[in-house]
Scaffold this motif. Structure first.
Motif, mmCIF file in Angstrom:
data_model
loop_
_atom_site.group_PDB
_atom_site.id
_atom_site.type_symbol
_atom_site.label_atom_id
_atom_site.label_comp_id
_atom_site.label_asym_id
_atom_site.label_seq_id
_atom_site.Cartn_x
_atom_site.Cartn_y
_atom_site.Cartn_z
ATOM 1 N N ALA A 5 0.837 -1.204 0.000
ATOM 2 C CA ALA A 5 0.000 0.000 0.000
ATOM 3 C C ALA A 5 0.864 1.242 0.000
ATOM 4 O O ALA A 5 2.080 1.188 0.210
ATOM 5 N N LYS A 9 2.603 1.484 -3.942
ATOM 6 C CA LYS A 9 1.732 0.298 -3.991
ATOM 7 C C LYS A 9 1.877 -0.454 -5.314
ATOM 8 O O LYS A 9 1.874 0.136 -6.385
ATOM 9 N N GLU A 30 1.008 -7.358 5.205
ATOM 10 C CA GLU A 30 -0.279 -6.660 5.236
ATOM 11 C C GLU A 30 -0.887 -6.711 6.632
ATOM 12 O O GLU A 30 -1.441 -5.713 7.120
ATOM 13 N N GLU A 58 7.959 -0.643 2.975
ATOM 14 C CA GLU A 58 6.511 -0.526 3.204
ATOM 15 C C GLU A 58 6.180 0.672 4.088
ATOM 16 O O GLU A 58 5.229 1.423 3.819
ATOM 17 N N ARG A 62 4.116 4.153 3.130
ATOM 18 C CA ARG A 62 2.917 4.542 3.888
ATOM 19 C C ARG A 62 3.100 5.833 4.689
ATOM 20 O O ARG A 62 2.221 6.179 5.478
#
Length: 206
Positions: A5, A9, A30, A58, A62
């Protein structure tokens, strides 16, 4: 593997060749970020046993400001560089080949403090509570920092130690994830607990 994400992403991530590195699966990644995020407002991240760099990438995707990636294997360092470039996050990444203990000492000299710490060592290493105490003793942890340990599900880490308080624990087959927040004792905490006078407690807390 891919970035799950955020701004990067869907970008694919390379795995480290061979069987010595066990990348965090997209499913576990996730789940981790659904527990601690899912999105962030700045802050510095440390991916200490970085492997592919998937966890640090990640958190950058984010919303973290910057991530520092550390691994002692040259092949992992090469893969991390390729992955941060593929995710277009190289300008917010620092990548170092170093042993974890030496890296902690080197970072302490820079006066860095981390809001997010990811520890995903080889499963034979079960001393990440000691590693976190070392990181904290070098003043590298922000108050209320989020710490994620990925480890073998046969091992349990303590619920509380040295200012680290366990917030969540989940198992995914042979993999477990233990999440802590960091709330160090403040000067005067013990005095208040010892039941001193109101004046003494007020003085201790000032």
């Amino acid at each position: 593997m891919r970035v799950v994400a955020g701004t990067a992403k869907g970008r694919p991530l390379k795995a480290v060749p061979g069987k010595n590195t066990r990348p965090t699966t997209d499913k576990v990644k996730e789940a981790i970020f659904s527990m601690i995020g899912p999105y962030f407002d700045g802050g510095l991240a440390l991916d200490l046993f970085a492997g592919t760099g998937g966890l640090g990438i990640e958190v950058l995707s984010r919303g973290a400001d910057k991530a520092i990636f550390v691994d002692r294997e040259a092949i992992s360092i090469d893969v991390i560089r390729q992955n941060v470039n593929a995710a277009r996050l190289a300008d917010r990444s620092e990548i170092y080949r170093n042993d974890a203990d030496r890296a902690v000492k080197a970072l302490a000299k820079r006066g860095e403090q981390f809001r997010y710490i990811f520890l995903d060592p080889p499963y034979k290493m079960t001393n990440m509570d000691e590693m976190l105490e070392s990181i904290a003793s070098h003043n590298l942890v922000e108050q209320d920092a989020i710490i994620v340990i990925e480890h073998d599900s046969s091992h349990l880490y303590p619920e509380r130690f040295g200012g680290f308080i366990q917030r969540k624990y989940s198992k995914y087959g042979e993999t477990a994830v233990t999440i802590y927040s960091y709330q160090p004792e403040q000067p005067g905490d013990n005095a208040a607990e010892d039941g001193g006078s109101a004046d003494e407690q007020q003085s201790a807390g000032s």
